[in-house]
Design a protein around this motif. Structure first.
Motif, PDB file in Angstrom:
ATOM      1  N   ALA A 237       0.827  -1.207   0.000  1.00 31.81           N
ATOM      2  CA  ALA A 237       0.000   0.000   0.000  1.00 31.81           C
ATOM      3  C   ALA A 237       0.863   1.260   0.000  1.00 31.81           C
ATOM      4  CB  ALA A 237      -0.932  -0.012   1.212  1.00 31.81           C
ATOM      5  N   THR A 238       1.950   1.235   0.753  1.00 37.30           N
ATOM      6  CA  THR A 238       2.862   2.390   0.780  1.00 37.30           C
ATOM      7  C   THR A 238       3.476   2.626  -0.594  1.00 37.30           C
ATOM      8  OG1 THR A 238       3.372   1.945   3.110  1.00 37.30           O
ATOM      9  CG2 THR A 238       4.904   3.358   1.899  1.00 37.30           C
ATOM     10  N   LEU A 239       3.851   1.546  -1.265  1.00 36.62           N
ATOM     11  CA  LEU A 239       4.396   1.676  -2.619  1.00 36.62           C
ATOM     12  C   LEU A 239       3.344   2.238  -3.574  1.00 36.62           C
ATOM     13  CD1 LEU A 239       6.343  -1.716  -2.841  1.00 36.62           C
ATOM     14  CD2 LEU A 239       7.348   0.563  -2.742  1.00 36.62           C
ATOM     15  N   PHE A 240       2.109   1.783  -3.404  1.00 35.30           N
ATOM     16  CA  PHE A 240       1.018   2.259  -4.267  1.00 35.30           C
ATOM     17  C   PHE A 240       0.766   3.751  -4.032  1.00 35.30           C
ATOM     18  CE2 PHE A 240      -3.459   2.926  -5.359  1.00 35.30           C
ATOM     19  CZ  PHE A 240      -3.522   2.327  -6.622  1.00 35.30           C
ATOM     20  N   GLU A 241       0.813   4.164  -2.776  1.00 38.88           N
ATOM     21  CA  GLU A 241       0.560   5.562  -2.440  1.00 38.88           C
ATOM     22  C   GLU A 241       1.647   6.498  -2.957  1.00 38.88           C
ATOM     23  OE1 GLU A 241       0.238   5.490   1.754  1.00 38.88           O
ATOM     24  OE2 GLU A 241      -1.742   4.535   1.790  1.00 38.88           O
TER      25      GLU A 241
ATOM     26  N   ARG B  10       2.809   6.657  -5.832  1.00 39.94           N
ATOM     27  CA  ARG B  10       2.441   7.058  -7.198  1.00 39.94           C
ATOM     28  C   ARG B  10       3.625   7.034  -8.155  1.00 39.94           C
ATOM     29  NH1 ARG B  10      -2.380  11.575  -6.654  1.00 39.94           N
ATOM     30  NH2 ARG B  10      -3.435  10.599  -4.865  1.00 39.94           N
ATOM     31  N   ASN B  11       4.742   6.521  -7.698  1.00 42.23           N
ATOM     32  CA  ASN B  11       5.887   6.322  -8.578  1.00 42.23           C
ATOM     33  C   ASN B  11       5.652   5.048  -9.388  1.00 42.23           C
ATOM     34  OD1 ASN B  11       8.646   4.764  -8.925  1.00 42.23           O
ATOM     35  ND2 ASN B  11       9.143   6.941  -8.924  1.00 42.23           N
ATOM     36  N   GLN B  12       5.872   5.111 -10.683  1.00 46.38           N
ATOM     37  CA  GLN B  12       5.509   4.005 -11.567  1.00 46.38           C
ATOM     38  C   GLN B  12       6.193   2.705 -11.171  1.00 46.38           C
ATOM     39  OE1 GLN B  12       6.139   4.912 -15.681  1.00 46.38           O
ATOM     40  NE2 GLN B  12       5.279   2.997 -16.427  1.00 46.38           N
TER      41      GLN B  12
ATOM     42  N   VAL C 194       4.768   1.504  -7.731  1.00 49.19           N
ATOM     43  CA  VAL C 194       3.406   0.986  -7.886  1.00 49.19           C
ATOM     44  C   VAL C 194       3.431  -0.409  -8.492  1.00 49.19           C
ATOM     45  CG1 VAL C 194       1.240   1.311  -9.137  1.00 49.19           C
ATOM     46  CG2 VAL C 194       2.330   3.256  -8.016  1.00 49.19           C
ATOM     47  N   ALA C 195       4.281  -0.617  -9.492  1.00 49.27           N
ATOM     48  CA  ALA C 195       4.387  -1.937 -10.125  1.00 49.27           C
ATOM     49  C   ALA C 195       4.863  -2.985  -9.124  1.00 49.27           C
ATOM     50  CB  ALA C 195       5.341  -1.863 -11.316  1.00 49.27           C
ATOM     51  N   GLU C 196       5.812  -2.589  -8.274  1.00 40.25           N
ATOM     52  CA  GLU C 196       6.313  -3.539  -7.268  1.00 40.25           C
ATOM     53  C   GLU C 196       5.228  -3.881  -6.252  1.00 40.25           C
ATOM     54  OE1 GLU C 196       9.849  -3.903  -3.878  1.00 40.25           O
ATOM     55  OE2 GLU C 196       9.765  -2.149  -5.221  1.00 40.25           O
ATOM     56  N   GLY C 197       4.476  -2.874  -5.811  1.00 36.82           N
ATOM     57  CA  GLY C 197       3.400  -3.125  -4.851  1.00 36.82           C
ATOM     58  C   GLY C 197       2.329  -4.023  -5.418  1.00 36.82           C
ATOM     59  N   ILE C 198       1.924  -3.786  -6.674  1.00 33.28           N
ATOM     60  CA  ILE C 198       0.900  -4.624  -7.304  1.00 33.28           C
ATOM     61  C   ILE C 198       1.423  -6.037  -7.508  1.00 33.28           C
ATOM     62  CG2 ILE C 198      -0.392  -4.935  -9.458  1.00 33.28           C
ATOM     63  CD1 ILE C 198      -0.663  -1.912  -9.609  1.00 33.28           C
ATOM     64  N   SER C 199       2.722  -6.170  -7.797  1.00 33.48           N
ATOM     65  CA  SER C 199       3.317  -7.508  -7.943  1.00 33.48           C
ATOM     66  C   SER C 199       3.225  -8.289  -6.637  1.00 33.48           C
ATOM     67  CB  SER C 199       4.779  -7.371  -8.383  1.00 33.48           C
ATOM     68  OG  SER C 199       5.414  -8.630  -8.403  1.00 33.48           O
TER      69      SER C 199
ATOM     70  N   ASP D  85      -4.360   9.450 -10.309  1.00 33.76           N
ATOM     71  CA  ASP D  85      -4.259   9.385 -11.762  1.00 33.76           C
ATOM     72  C   ASP D  85      -5.200   8.320 -12.319  1.00 33.76           C
ATOM     73  OD1 ASP D  85      -2.323  11.278 -11.486  1.00 33.76           O
ATOM     74  OD2 ASP D  85      -0.658   9.840 -11.575  1.00 33.76           O
ATOM     75  N   GLU D  86      -5.560   8.500 -13.583  1.00 36.80           N
ATOM     76  CA  GLU D  86      -6.456   7.541 -14.232  1.00 36.80           C
ATOM     77  C   GLU D  86      -5.820   6.156 -14.293  1.00 36.80           C
ATOM     78  OE1 GLU D  86      -8.798   6.951 -18.497  1.00 36.80           O
ATOM     79  OE2 GLU D  86      -7.725   8.817 -18.064  1.00 36.80           O
TER      80      GLU D  86
END
Length: 706
Positions: free
Chosen positions: A590-594, A596-598, A601-606, A648-649
């Motif tokens: 969640a911290t990675l997602f917040e 907003r760095n591309q 965010v990719a690492e958090g979703i992984s 962001d969208e």
């Protein structure tokens, strides 16, 4: 950590403690030997008990030490730095005293941090008194009602020191007090204070607290700077010219009057540590060496360290025989002759021993092949049975090899019986003695730091009420293990045990049942290793790797526990740390997602797709505990809270893809990558590792989810 505690972990510090006159008389080394041996004092004599005791305190040591600071060539430089360190240490001690006065303020027995005390007074001063309703009948003013009081005169036996005390008098049949406790404010607050007085008090308190905080921060920064300066005093390339590498560590486990010894020796060509434990030589990690050698955790600790210089270390790494030959040639002719003669004798003994062993093993294999051919020629059906039994016995043979040291000890204890009554009687004696020992071990009450089942397969079988035939055959296989060819007695007993195994036919034991019991024990050890690895990784904050091991441990453990409560390990313990890992990983994702760095965010979703969501779905597919359910709800709520927030969208699309999977309760199609396989070398290694890990987490509290 203070500077002295860091310095105490340096071998140079031990040298100064062992030889304090090095500082007083300024003794210096003009030449250093190729090998340095440090004997660590691990025993002391207890005068009150009149017996020696072992010192179990922790002492760390490094893999490389530098002896430059003890060389005569560096005398002037080191003396100057020692004087500087002494000044810095004295200065730091003075600052520590000043800091202590701030952190333990007061003149009484109970002392507290001054900044906290000022904060509490500030909180008191800023508290507004709450209005209280009158509770005394007929009393409407803001002043407390006044009631009459009685006086009692108390005298001592000799009519001296008369004491007057007051007590409330009854009013309307009830005892009344001069104040009503209900009228006291709910929280302590100042009363009868003017605004000017309050403003002055608040201003002073705030200024004093700020000054105290500045003083404390300044002292702490100064102490930290002094510590760093002292620590870096010898971090100088000119003082790192004479390195010595740790080559061997001798370890003792037990108490002063008894125990067990083993050694760790570094193998430079393999770049790994080898553990020499009686007849067993296995590879070991530096972490295992630390766990066994530093002390402070259990009864095992190093008592001797051996360091070698850079020349020896490099020669050992490339097996430089030329250097060794030159060193020998530099010795006197008499010593050279002694070394040559000694080496020749060792080579002769090794050649004779290898020839003797090869002859013995050839005889065993020849006798076995004749017995095998006899069995195979009698019946083709028996041939198929033999082939199937080979697969069945693979695991049991592995378990026999794991326990070979214990079996070897049982054989060694039958020396007298073997000499007097022969090999058959020796096998019977060893069999019964080992069975009795393991039976008593299986009846011991387990502790959080000790699981007897890890020590021997028979303990596992006995605790789970395995059939008698399964237990007997398993123990007999221990004595038939081919790895027991240590001496004539072991080989003779091994032959008899193998012959008895051949005599056990399919009508005597259900081999399918036998296979399942050994598969269960193998799975139990695997679960234990996965659990310990997961816990160690968790403590090192490697939550991704830890979660994988813990999930596999939990799923495999469920299979075992479905057959009986003693078949597996503590299910609640695995679930607890699986839950902790999930919460830690979810927070990190969640911290990675917040951010907003591309990339983040990719690492958090992984993390979510590969670990968190599959684990959640596996948990939900089984019987969930309330703690697991609460943890899953917390994780879901964290991600659902992002709905409606400005983002962001692209992030909204990613969140839209995640949430349906996050809220899906189905475990269909869940695939988790199996963690790397880890095989313990011996039951002693696994047991000591189990004890160390469980000791470190024993006081861990359960996860509370709000």
């Amino acid at each position: 950590m203070c500077t002295m505690s860091r310095a105490c972990n340096h071998p140079a510090f031990w040298l100064l403690r062992a030889f304090p006159y090095l500082l007083v008389f300024q003794r210096w080394f003009t030449k250093l030997p190729p090998v340095l041996t440090f004997e660590l004092s691990r025993f002391e004599f207890n005068q009150s008990l009149g017996q020696p005791e072992k010192i179990h305190s922790k002492l760390e040591f490094s893999q490389v030490i530098y002896m430059d600071r003890f060389l005569h060539s560096n005398k002037e430089l080191i003396q100057a730095r020692r004087e500087e360190i002494k000044k810095l240490t004295d200065r730091m001690a003075l600052l520590q005293q000043k800091l202590e006065r701030y952190m333990r303020y007061g003149s009484g027995a109970g002392r507290f941090p001054l900044r906290d005390m000022l904060l509490y007074v500030l909180e008191f001063a800023s508290t507004k008194p709450t209005p209280a309703e009158p509770h005394v009948k007929g009393h409407t003013s803001g002043m407390p009602p006044v009631h009459s009081r009685g006086i009692v005169i108390q005298t001592t036996e000799n009519d001296e020191d008369a004491v007057a005390s007051s007590y409330p008098e009854p009013v309307d049949g009830l005892y009344q007090f001069p104040w009503d406790p209900v009228e006291i404010p709910e929280y302590p607050a100042p009363r009868g204070v003017t605004e000017d007085e309050m403003s002055l008090v608040m201003t002073c308190l705030q200024r004093w607290r700020k000054e105290v905080e500045q003083d404390i921060q300044g002292l702490q920064d100064s102490i930290a700077l002094l510590e760093e300066t002292i620590e870096l005093m010898y971090v100088d390339p000119s003082l790192h010219q004479v390195p010595y590498h740790l080559h061997a560590v001798l370890v003792h486990e037990g108490q002063a009057n008894a125990g067990h010894y083993w050694a760790y020796i570094y193998n430079p060509p393999r770049k790994s540590w080898l553990k020499y434990n009686d007849i067993s030589v296995t590879e070991a990690s530096w972490e295992e060496l630390e766990r066994d050698s530093f002390g402070g955790l259990k009864n095992a600790s190093a008592y001797c360290l051996m360091y070698i210089d850079e020349v020896l270390f490099r020669c050992a790494a490339v097996e430089n025989n030329g250097y060794i030959r030159r060193e020998v040639e530099a010795l006197s002719a008499e010593l050279q002759h002694y070394i040559q003669e000694h080496n020749w004798r060792v080579e002769q003994e090794m050649a004779e021993w290898e020839e003797e062993q090869s002859c013995k093993m050839a005889q065993i294999e020849e006798s076995e092949s004749s017995v095998d051919s006899q069995y195979l020629s009698t019946d083709s059906g028996q041939e198929q049975s033999s082939l199937s039994e080979h697969g069945v016995c693979a695991l049991s043979s592995e378990h026999a090899t794991i326990a070979k040291d214990q079996t070897a000890q049982a054989i060694a204890n039958t020396a007298d019986v073997y000499e007097k009554n022969g090999v058959e009687a020796a096998l019977v004696e060893a069999f019964h003695e080992e069975y009795s020992r393991l039976y008593l071990l299986s009846k011991e009450t387990p502790t959080p730091q000790n699981d007897p089942r890890l020590q021997h397969v028979l303990v596992y079988l006995l605790q789970n009420d395995a059939p008698k035939r399964v237990v007997e055959r398993t123990l007999l296989e221990q004595f038939a293990d081919k790895n027991l060819s240590f001496d004539e007695r072991s080989i003779s007993i091994m032959k008899v045990a193998r012959a008895k195994l051949k005599g056990i036919g399919p009508d005597d034991i259900n081999m399918e049942d036998y296979r399942k019991w050994h598969e269960d024990y193998s799975l139990f050890r695997k679960v234990s290793v996965y659990l310990l690895t997961g816990l160690e990784l968790y403590q090192n904050e490697k939550y991704c790797e830890a979660l994988t091991y813990l999930v596999y441990a939990y799923q495999s453990n469920m299979t075992l526990l479905s057959k009986g409560p003693n078949r597996g390990v503590d299910e609640a313990l695995i679930a607890l740390y699986r839950r902790k890992c999930l919460l830690k990983l979810n927070d990190a994702a969640a911290t990675l997602f917040e951010s907003r760095n591309q990339v983040n965010v990719a690492e958090g979703i992984s993390h979510l797709n590969e670990l968190i969501i599959p684990c959640m779905q596996l948990i939900m597919s089984n019987d969930m505990s309330k703690d697991d359910l609460d943890a899953i709800e917390v994780m879901r709520s964290r991600w659902c809270s992002y709905l409606g927030k400005d983002m962001d969208e692209d992030l909204q699309l990613k969140l839209g893809d995640l949430l349906p999977r996050l809220l899906d309760c189905s475990a269909e199609g869940v695939v988790l990558k199996e963690p790397p396989k880890i095989r313990p070398n011996s039951p002693y290694d696994l047991c000591s590792r189990f004890a160390a890990v469980m000791e470190s987490i024993h006081r861990a509290s359960t996860v509370t989810v709000s």
